[in-house]
Every structure is written in C-alpha cells, then in structure tokens.
Design an enzyme around this catalytic site. Structure first.
Site, PDB file in Angstrom:
ATOM      1  N   ASN A  24      27.849  43.907 -66.257  1.00  0.00           N
ATOM      2  CA  ASN A  24      27.967  44.821 -67.393  1.00  0.00           C
ATOM      3  C   ASN A  24      28.176  43.931 -68.623  1.00  0.00           C
ATOM      4  OD1 ASN A  24      28.651  46.712 -69.296  1.00  0.00           O
ATOM      5  ND2 ASN A  24      30.244  47.701 -68.067  1.00  0.00           N
TER       6      ASN A  24
ATOM      7  N   ARG B  83      24.160  47.189 -65.820  1.00  0.00           N
ATOM      8  CA  ARG B  83      24.420  48.440 -66.527  1.00  0.00           C
ATOM      9  C   ARG B  83      23.726  48.358 -67.877  1.00  0.00           C
ATOM     10  NH1 ARG B  83      29.485  50.405 -69.953  1.00  0.00           N
ATOM     11  NH2 ARG B  83      28.773  52.531 -70.235  1.00  0.00           N
TER      12      ARG B  83
ATOM     13  N   HIS C  22      27.580  58.080 -69.668  1.00  0.00           N
ATOM     14  CA  HIS C  22      28.439  58.107 -68.468  1.00  0.00           C
ATOM     15  C   HIS C  22      27.696  58.724 -67.279  1.00  0.00           C
ATOM     16  CE1 HIS C  22      32.182  58.508 -71.317  1.00  0.00           C
ATOM     17  NE2 HIS C  22      32.019  57.235 -70.985  1.00  0.00           N
TER      18      HIS C  22
ATOM     19  N   ARG D  35      37.263  57.821 -81.230  1.00  0.00           N
ATOM     20  CA  ARG D  35      36.057  58.509 -81.732  1.00  0.00           C
ATOM     21  C   ARG D  35      36.372  59.971 -82.042  1.00  0.00           C
ATOM     22  NH1 ARG D  35      32.112  56.672 -76.951  1.00  0.00           N
ATOM     23  NH2 ARG D  35      33.511  54.947 -76.509  1.00  0.00           N
TER      24      ARG D  35
ATOM     25  N   GLU E  66      31.578  53.271 -61.103  1.00  0.00           N
ATOM     26  CA  GLU E  66      30.232  53.058 -61.645  1.00  0.00           C
ATOM     27  C   GLU E  66      29.605  51.788 -61.083  1.00  0.00           C
ATOM     28  OE1 GLU E  66      32.365  53.834 -65.333  1.00  0.00           O
ATOM     29  OE2 GLU E  66      30.494  54.570 -66.156  1.00  0.00           O
TER      30      GLU E  66
END
Ligand code: ADP
Length: 418
Positions: free
Chosen positions: A7, A91, A180, A241, A385
C-alpha cells in the site's frame, strides 16, 4: 504461494507478506518519510520482536529494495530468497470506470492508472510509484492491482450520477465512485458467511468508520450505493474531513475569508470533521473521553458524527426497501461500543435490537451484537483489506500463470479485459 501486499502513498509504503496456503501473515511493516534522510523502516516478523531502522531512503525503489532485503535477511527475515515472493498485490485507490475488479498489471493497466491521476491526485501517483518500484526490483514477479473503487462499480446511474450538467460526467468523469470497496466487500462476505445466509439474497448496510468513513448499501451482494463520492470527501463526518456540506459554502468561504481553491480544499479535507467541531480533537477516543468530562464541543462532535451515520443508515434502508444485516467495521466501528449503542438504540423503529452485553464485551474477532429477537442482525466484523488484496492477487496471478502455461510458456501473459 507467498503474496506481498503493498500500500504505497506519496511518502510512505506499508507491506504485508502472506503465506496463502493458510492465509497467515509472515511479516508486515512500513517505510515512512521516503525522500528524507531520516526515513524509517519498521519490520514486524510474525514470530519475533519488531525492528526499526532509520536511514536515508530517497525513493520508492530503494524503499522496496530495503523491504525485500529485510524479508530475506538471515536473522530478521522470513523467506529464504526473493524468489519466494510469488506475486505482489497493490492497493490502488482509484480505478475510475475502467476497473470493476482486480487485474494483473501490464503496460495498459499502468497507463490507465496514470490517466486516473486527475481523479485521485493524492493517491494514484503513490500507487504507481510503488508498482514501478516493485517492477524494478522483481521484474519477473506478477503484480496485481486491487482498486478501492472497483466493488462500487455495480452502482446504478440513479445512485452514481450527480444532478449537474452532463458535460461534467461525459467529459470529466464527474460521478460517484465510492471508496473502501475492498473493506465493504470483505465484511459483507464475512457477515453473510458467519450468519449462514446467502449474500445474494440479503439487504445489508456496512459502516466502515475509522479516520476515513463510509457507509455502503449492499443489495444481494452488490454495492447499490455508498456515501463517498467522486472523492473520499463526501458523505459521513470524518476525523478531519467535513463529509456532506452545501456546495455553495465553497464560493462563500472563498469570498468571505479570501481563500484560494487549494485552501478551501485543504480546509475541507484536513481541518474539518470531528477535529473542527471538537476544537482540535480528530481522534474518537479523545472525543469520547473529553465529552464524558463535560466538554461541550466534544459532545457536539460525537453527536453530529452519530446522527449523520444514523441518517445514512435510514436512507440506505429506504433505498433497499428494508434491512436484514447491519455491519460495523474499522477503528471506530470495531472498538467503540458507545457509538454502536447510540446508533442502534435509535433504530428500534426498523427492528434493530442490541444485545448490550454482547456489544460491550468481546474485543477482536467477528461478533454478533444484536439480540436473538432483533429483526436486523447487527455484526462487528474486523476489516482486513490486506487479506482481500492478497486473495485477489493470488487468484489473478494463478489464473494468468495458468493462461501462460496453456498458451505458450515463453509468451507474455495476455492482458486481462479492463
Ligand atoms: P484509518 O481510516 O486511518 O485506517 P482506523 O480504521 O484505524 O483509521 O480508525 C481510526 C479511528 O478509530 C480513530 O479515530 C480512533 O480514535 C478510533 N478508535 C480506535 N479505538 C477506539 C476506541 N476504543 N474507541 C473509540 N474510537 C476508537
């Protein structure tokens, strides 16, 4: 088969090495501050203590070389040689409309990931750098790209289109993509498995709530809608956010505070959410603690976070005309019994009934936290993940090596359909 999962971000790179015979992690770690004199490699072999090493690492190619060296190091390593890395899974955040599943990486795929830089300027460049760095170090090892957006490519236009002029969609790809996806897919499959019900006959809502947060409506195993949009800014209130706001706030803020576009963008991504409302706390643990001590801003931040999540759950139940399974995952979803309880206690109108003891107890591992007579099954499923990426890389790499074997052992594998 051993699969290395990467990743890669702009200045960091995380890795996990899986032995796919038993889906176990042999080692994991990260390289931080790539491009600096004080870059740090943290390496955690499964059966030995963590190791940290500070050194100059100027680019991703050197970072990957360091990772590979430590993986085969006679003392700290877990592999006999680099040939024991059989495939690499990456990823990749944005797959646009091109990728609705994972793909073996070839020149066409790399070109497409580059073309999508516009849609994910903060993420896709790092991923491509990671791919090129692996290619430089392990030129013959198959690489597979796994996209955060791919799972949501089943969304129909009614969920993915924005009500703005067509030119933005047709010419610039402005639409909801969702993120996601690997996590939503993983926890939905796992929840179905654990409940012993067929995923293709379920109405499920999955809440991936960590620093970044999104909800997905999964109808019969396919993503019907999700809260993140063209970028990971839309939807739920997050650590820093804003999530959903009135778009007219953007020109208004620019005008009133004399801000540039870049400054507004940074304000919405990095200085909003829990952080802004609580007055400087972006971490849910801190907020819960401060709220319990009477901090009003922290309490408001928690309440807004919970309220907005619950509104999305209600909206997605309406979108699917029902709900049979609700899943919580990621940092907050897996660990905050308080958040889960507050949400579920206010969803009794839909037949949600929590088992308080189950919600409060158990840590780690999949667990059902709804009462036996709840009409909606509520699950906590820790996301994974990396495992999902390793599985996809294993499948794609095995499939294409079979293709190569059948066609011509010397030929290059045909590139899979995008
Ligand atoms: P990321 O999006 O960076 O992968 P994570 O999924 O790791 O984020 O989630 C990080 C969030 O989880 C943080 O806000 C952290 O406070 C929260 N978290 C972790 N443990 C707890 C806990 N016990 N209670 C409440 N929040 C928690």
């Amino acid at each position: 088969m051993n699969i290395l999962v990467i990743n890669a971000g702009s200045s960091s790179l995380k890795y996990q090495l899986f032995d796919m015979t038993r889906e176990t992690v042999l080692a994991k770690g990260k390289v931080e501050r790539i491009g600096m004199e004080t870059a740090m490699l943290t390496h955690e072999p499964a059966d030995r203590p963590e190791l940290r090493e500070v050194s100059e690492i100027w680019d991703h190619t050197t970072a990957i070389r360091k990772v590979l060296r430590i993986l085969v190091d006679p003392k700290e390593g877990v592999l006999a040689s680099m040939e024991d890395v059989h495939a690499v899974g990456h990823r990749v955040v944005h797959g646009g409309e091109t990728f609705s599943g994972s793909v073996r990486i070839d020149d066409v795929v790399k070109r497409e990931i580059r073309r999508l830089f516009d849609l994910a300027p903060l993420h896709n460049p790092g991923a491509l750098t990671g791919i090129l760095a692996v290619e430089a170090n392990l030129p013959h090892v198959p690489q597979v790209a796994v996209f955060d957006t791919a799972f949501h490519q089943t969304m129909p236009p009614v969920s993915f289109r924005y009500a703005i002029p067509n030119v933005f969609y047709k010419k610039h790809g402005v639409r909801r993509y969702g993120f996601h996806g690997t996590s939503h897919q993983y926890v939905s499959e796992r929840a179905a498995q654990r409940s012993g019900k067929p995923l293709d006959d379920m109405k499920m809502i999955t809440c991936h709530i960590g620093n970044g947060a999104s909800v997905a409506a999964i109808l019969n195993g396919k993503s019907l809608d999700t809260s993140m949009g063209m970028t990971p800014l839309e939807g739920l209130m997050m650590g820093t956010r804003s999530g959903d706001i009135d778009p007219a706030i953007v020109p208004f803020a620019m005008d009133k505070e004399d801000l540039s576009l870049g400054e507004v963008n940074s304000m919405l991504n990095k200085h909003s959410g829990l952080f802004a409302v609580s007055g400087g706390m972006g971490d849910m643990r801190e907020i819960v603690e401060a709220a319990s001590e009477g901090d009003r801003n922290a309490k408001l931040a928690f309440d807004m976070y919970e309220y907005r999540l619950r509104k999305y759950i209600g909206a997605y139940a309406a979108a699917m005309n029902g709900l049979d399974t609700l899943v919580f995952t990621a940092g907050v979803g897996e660990n905050s019994a308080l958040l889960r309880k507050t949400v579920c206690e206010r969803l009794t109108f839909m037949g949600v009934k929590l088992d308080d003891a189950a919600n409060e107890s158990g840590t780690g591992g999949d667990r059902r936290i709804s009462a036996d007579d709840s009409q909606v099954d509520v699950w906590v499923i820790p996301t994974n993940e990396e495992l999902m990426i390793a599985r996809d890389a294993f499948r794609e790499a095995s499939a294409s090596s079979e293709c190569e074997g059948q066609a011509n052992p010397d030929s290059t594998a045909p590139s899979p359909a995008l």
